[in-house]
Design an enzyme around this catalytic site. Structure first.
Site, short mmCIF file in Angstrom:
data_model
loop_
_atom_site.label_atom_id
_atom_site.label_comp_id
_atom_site.label_asym_id
_atom_site.label_seq_id
_atom_site.Cartn_x
_atom_site.Cartn_y
_atom_site.Cartn_z
N LYS A 115 0.98 -1.35 -0.32
CA LYS A 115 0.07 0.11 0.13
C LYS A 115 0.94 1.38 -0.07
O LYS A 115 0.54 2.19 -0.56
CB LYS A 115 -0.77 -0.04 1.26
CG LYS A 115 -1.66 1.26 1.48
CD LYS A 115 -2.51 1.21 2.69
CE LYS A 115 -1.78 1.70 4.06
NZ LYS A 115 -1.70 3.33 4.01
N ASN A 116 1.65 1.29 0.85
CA ASN A 116 2.62 2.47 0.86
C ASN A 116 3.55 2.71 0.00
O ASN A 116 4.22 3.80 -0.30
CB ASN A 116 3.45 2.60 2.21
CG ASN A 116 2.55 2.71 3.52
OD1 ASN A 116 1.54 2.88 3.59
ND2 ASN A 116 2.95 2.51 4.86
N ARG A 144 -5.76 9.39 3.84
CA ARG A 144 -5.02 10.19 5.11
C ARG A 144 -3.62 10.47 4.21
O ARG A 144 -2.90 11.61 4.79
CB ARG A 144 -4.48 9.24 6.06
CG ARG A 144 -5.71 8.35 6.53
CD ARG A 144 -6.23 8.74 7.99
NE ARG A 144 -7.42 8.06 8.16
CZ ARG A 144 -8.61 8.65 8.64
NH1 ARG A 144 -8.82 10.09 8.49
NH2 ARG A 144 -9.40 7.97 8.76
N CYS A 176 -5.92 12.42 12.32
CA CYS A 176 -6.66 11.21 11.71
C CYS A 176 -6.58 10.31 13.24
O CYS A 176 -6.10 10.90 14.10
CB CYS A 176 -5.81 10.40 10.69
SG CYS A 176 -4.21 9.71 11.28
N ARG A 181 -1.62 14.59 12.12
CA ARG A 181 -0.46 14.50 11.14
C ARG A 181 -0.08 15.80 10.67
O ARG A 181 -0.50 16.27 9.66
CB ARG A 181 -0.86 13.46 9.73
CG ARG A 181 -0.68 12.08 10.29
CD ARG A 181 -0.74 10.99 9.17
NE ARG A 181 -0.53 9.86 9.65
CZ ARG A 181 -0.68 8.86 8.82
NH1 ARG A 181 -1.19 8.86 7.46
NH2 ARG A 181 -0.39 7.47 9.31
N ASP A 231 4.15 20.15 8.45
CA ASP A 231 5.12 21.44 8.47
C ASP A 231 6.44 20.93 7.51
O ASP A 231 6.87 21.69 6.68
CB ASP A 231 5.63 21.53 10.07
CG ASP A 231 5.96 20.30 10.66
OD1 ASP A 231 5.38 19.66 10.75
OD2 ASP A 231 7.14 20.28 11.40
N ASP A 237 3.72 0.60 11.95
CA ASP A 237 2.76 -0.14 11.43
C ASP A 237 2.47 -1.88 11.88
O ASP A 237 1.79 -2.35 11.48
CB ASP A 237 2.66 -0.09 9.96
CG ASP A 237 2.59 1.50 9.39
OD1 ASP A 237 2.16 2.16 10.20
OD2 ASP A 237 2.72 1.56 8.10
N ILE A 239 6.65 6.90 17.22
CA ILE A 239 6.59 7.54 15.85
C ILE A 239 5.04 8.55 15.72
O ILE A 239 5.14 9.56 15.57
CB ILE A 239 6.39 6.62 14.52
CG1 ILE A 239 7.47 5.77 14.71
CG2 ILE A 239 6.28 7.38 13.27
CD1 ILE A 239 8.77 6.29 14.30
N ARG A 296 -8.82 -0.29 4.05
CA ARG A 296 -7.80 0.77 3.45
C ARG A 296 -6.25 -0.13 3.01
O ARG A 296 -5.53 0.59 2.22
CB ARG A 296 -7.67 1.80 4.62
CG ARG A 296 -8.85 2.75 4.64
CD ARG A 296 -8.35 3.86 5.70
NE ARG A 296 -6.94 4.20 5.20
CZ ARG A 296 -5.86 4.41 6.14
NH1 ARG A 296 -6.10 4.30 7.36
NH2 ARG A 296 -4.78 4.71 5.95
C1 UD1 Z 1 3.92 6.94 6.43
C2 UD1 Z 1 3.18 5.43 6.21
C3 UD1 Z 1 2.52 5.06 7.47
C4 UD1 Z 1 3.74 4.84 8.45
C5 UD1 Z 1 4.36 5.98 8.64
C6 UD1 Z 1 5.42 5.84 9.56
C7 UD1 Z 1 2.25 5.67 4.08
C8 UD1 Z 1 1.22 5.90 3.08
N1 UD1 Z 1 2.15 5.92 5.25
O1 UD1 Z 1 2.91 7.93 6.89
O2 UD1 Z 1 1.95 3.69 7.12
O3 UD1 Z 1 3.12 4.69 9.82
O4 UD1 Z 1 4.98 6.41 7.30
O5 UD1 Z 1 6.45 4.80 9.06
O6 UD1 Z 1 3.39 5.50 3.52
N2 UD1 Z 1 5.60 14.51 10.95
C9 UD1 Z 1 5.70 15.91 11.32
N3 UD1 Z 1 5.77 16.89 10.23
C10 UD1 Z 1 5.43 16.37 8.90
C11 UD1 Z 1 5.53 15.16 8.47
C12 UD1 Z 1 5.37 14.26 9.67
O7 UD1 Z 1 5.77 16.23 12.54
O8 UD1 Z 1 5.51 17.17 8.21
C13 UD1 Z 1 5.80 13.49 12.08
C14 UD1 Z 1 4.30 12.85 12.10
O9 UD1 Z 1 3.46 13.63 13.04
C15 UD1 Z 1 4.75 11.46 12.82
C16 UD1 Z 1 6.20 11.10 12.20
O10 UD1 Z 1 6.58 12.56 11.61
O11 UD1 Z 1 4.87 11.79 14.26
C17 UD1 Z 1 6.17 10.34 11.14
O12 UD1 Z 1 5.48 10.73 10.15
P1 UD1 Z 1 5.68 10.21 8.71
O13 UD1 Z 1 7.00 9.48 8.52
O14 UD1 Z 1 5.60 11.35 7.63
O15 UD1 Z 1 4.52 9.39 8.39
P2 UD1 Z 1 3.64 9.42 6.88
O16 UD1 Z 1 4.49 9.48 5.72
O17 UD1 Z 1 2.41 10.16 7.11
#
Ligand code: UD1
Length: 422
Positions: free
Chosen positions: A22-23, A92, A116, A121, A124, A307, A329, A399
């Site tokens: 999926k990812n 999401r 979510c 999420r 920034d 995950d 995370i 999903r």
């Molecule tokens: C992706 C995966 C999700 C997985 C996650 C962590 C997809 C579609 N989803 O989610 O299944 O659980 O990686 O392995 O690939 N953060 C910030 N600011 C930002 C972006 C992220 O503070 O701008 C923080 C988030 O709140 C969170 C952490 O970084 O605490 C990890 O998020 P991130 O690695 O971005 O996860 P996703 O890409 O949303």
């Protein structure tokens, strides 16, 4: 609304292959926006998140066709750069469209993605990266309006304060057609980043170092169409391995990438499971009694994946002794705990830490899927519980899992999808 009815107690045993990741499929479908022509993507799982991605691509003007697990996207007909609120909210991870649309059109209008079920999420890192490419970002009526003011994106050096998966993907998508070179420091190293880079490189992009902390992207002027096959889903592999271990069974999962599941093999061995890898196959056999896993800390790859935290927690509810989880995370990724307690498990949560005291057995219960992976943990608990388990709100599970009831039935599970009103 559908629900799952699971009758626990069957020992799982057998051989399966798993769906595409999926990812990986989500960002790769977005990446097809950058290709002027027809991209053919194989091994796409049938998931509601994939459907939502296709709806956005079609809204943007792309021609999308689907035949079995192959999706073809012709983005030469793209004619919009906005994504309306209702489509953004369906998925999401829709923020990854920011890089795809900006990379192709030089402007993008997206509604801000909401929070979510596993926590806020924040975006920034996505936004500050986009500004470093020279884009202007404003908010109008709850929408992000992003534009390179006709100048196109400019390659840049970006140091991420956290190795965010989505932000790394957005930067790659923005950089491949940008002018000049982009260097990402502290990039995410998840296997899905490699898959995205592999797809884009086949199309003619110049991305070096994907899978490492420093990724260099030399901008090119155009991408040519190509065919690509999505990698197997390591989270789904882990889920079915854990399901089998919880029922005292044994499993062979074929055609996986063994290095992708490295982080979950050691904790399963700590629990007493016998795991062996041969070529692209993994075999796992359960011990007579599962042992506690002293400490699981979720970390960015190659650490233990967040995950798989809920599924591994389900396993420790029936292990001998006390296991401790630290979720590093996402700040509120313990929503499944309340539901696991309904099976008679013993778990306490304090902030980012959860302490699980193993019990002898679980009892079937009426529970709901609180989120995608938390929902899969309900299935696992139901499979080893005594009696019947009813799981509602399974749209969360759909999903990310392609017909889990069919895969688990192949292994001998008693699980049925029924209409909620039946
Ligand atoms: C992706 C995966 C999700 C997985 C996650 C962590 C997809 C579609 N989803 O989610 O299944 O659980 O990686 O392995 O690939 N953060 C910030 N600011 C930002 C972006 C992220 O503070 O701008 C923080 C988030 O709140 C969170 C952490 O970084 O605490 C990890 O998020 P991130 O690695 O971005 O996860 P996703 O890409 O949303």
């Amino acid at each position: 609304m559908n629900k799952f009815i699971v009758t626990g107690g069957n020992r799982l045993d057998g051989e399966i292959t798993v769906q595409g990741a999926k990812n990986s499929v989500l960002p790769i479908l977005v990446a097809t926006l950058l290709v002027n022509g027809e991209s053919v993507i194989h091994n796409c799982p049938c998931l509601s998140d994939v459907d939502a991605t296709i709806r956005i691509l079609e809204y943007l003007g792309c021609m999308v066709t689907r035949e079995g697990h192959t999706i073809t996207v012709d983005s030469s007909t793209i004619n919009r750069y906005d994504v309306p609120d209702n489509l953004m909210r369906e998925m999401r991870s829709s923020i990854v469209f920011l890089g795809g649309i900006m990379g192709r059109m030089g402007k993008a209008v997206l509604s801000t993605p909401g929070g979510c079920e596993i926590g806020l999420r924040p975006i920034d890192l996505h936004l500050s990266s986009m500004e470093q490419f020279g884009a202007n970002i404003t908010t109008e009526n709850g929408c992000l309006v992003c534009s390179s003011d006709g100048k196109g994106l400019q390659g840049t050096r970006i140091i991420l304060s956290f190795p965010s998966v989505g932000a790394t993907e957005n930067i790659i998508l923005s950089a491949v057609l940008a002018k000049g070179t982009t260097i990402i420091s502290n990039a995410a190293r998840e296997p899905e980043i490699n898959d995205l880079a592999d797809f884009l490189n086949k199309c003619g992009a110049r991305i070096y170092g994907a899978g490492e902390s420093t990724i260099t992207i030399e901008g090119v002027s155009a991408l040519k169409p190509c065919e690509h096959s999505i990698i197997p889903d390591r989270i789904v592999v882990a889920t079915y391995m854990i399901a089998t271990m919880m029922t005292g069974g044994k499993i062979c999962i074929k055609d996986i990438v063994p290095s992708h599941i490295g982080p979950i093999i050691q904790p399963l061995r700590d629990a007493g499971c016998i795991i062996s890898v041969s070529g692209r196959n993994v075999m796992a056999a359960a011990p007579n009694h599962l042992k506690r896993i002293r400490m699981i800390r979720t970390m960015p790859h190659p650490g233990f994946p967040t995950d798989v935290q809920a599924q591994m927690m389900a396993l420790t509810t029936i292990a001998d002794g006390t296991s401790v989880f630290v979720e590093n995370i996402f700040e509120s990724r313990y929503k499944h705990v309340g539901e696991l307690l309904r099976f008679g498990s013993k778990i306490s949560v304090e902030g980012r830490m959860a302490v699980v005291e193993g019990v002898k057995s679980l009892n079937g219960a009426k529970v709901k899927a609180t989120d995608l992976r938390g929902g899969s943990a309900m299935i696992l608990a139901g499979l080893c519980a005594e009696g019947k388990t009813e799981i509602t709100e399974i749209h969360h599970i759909d999903r990310g899992y392609d017909e889990p009831e069919k895969v688990l039935s192949i292994l001998g599970a008693d699980i049925k999808r029924v209409n909620k009103d039946e």
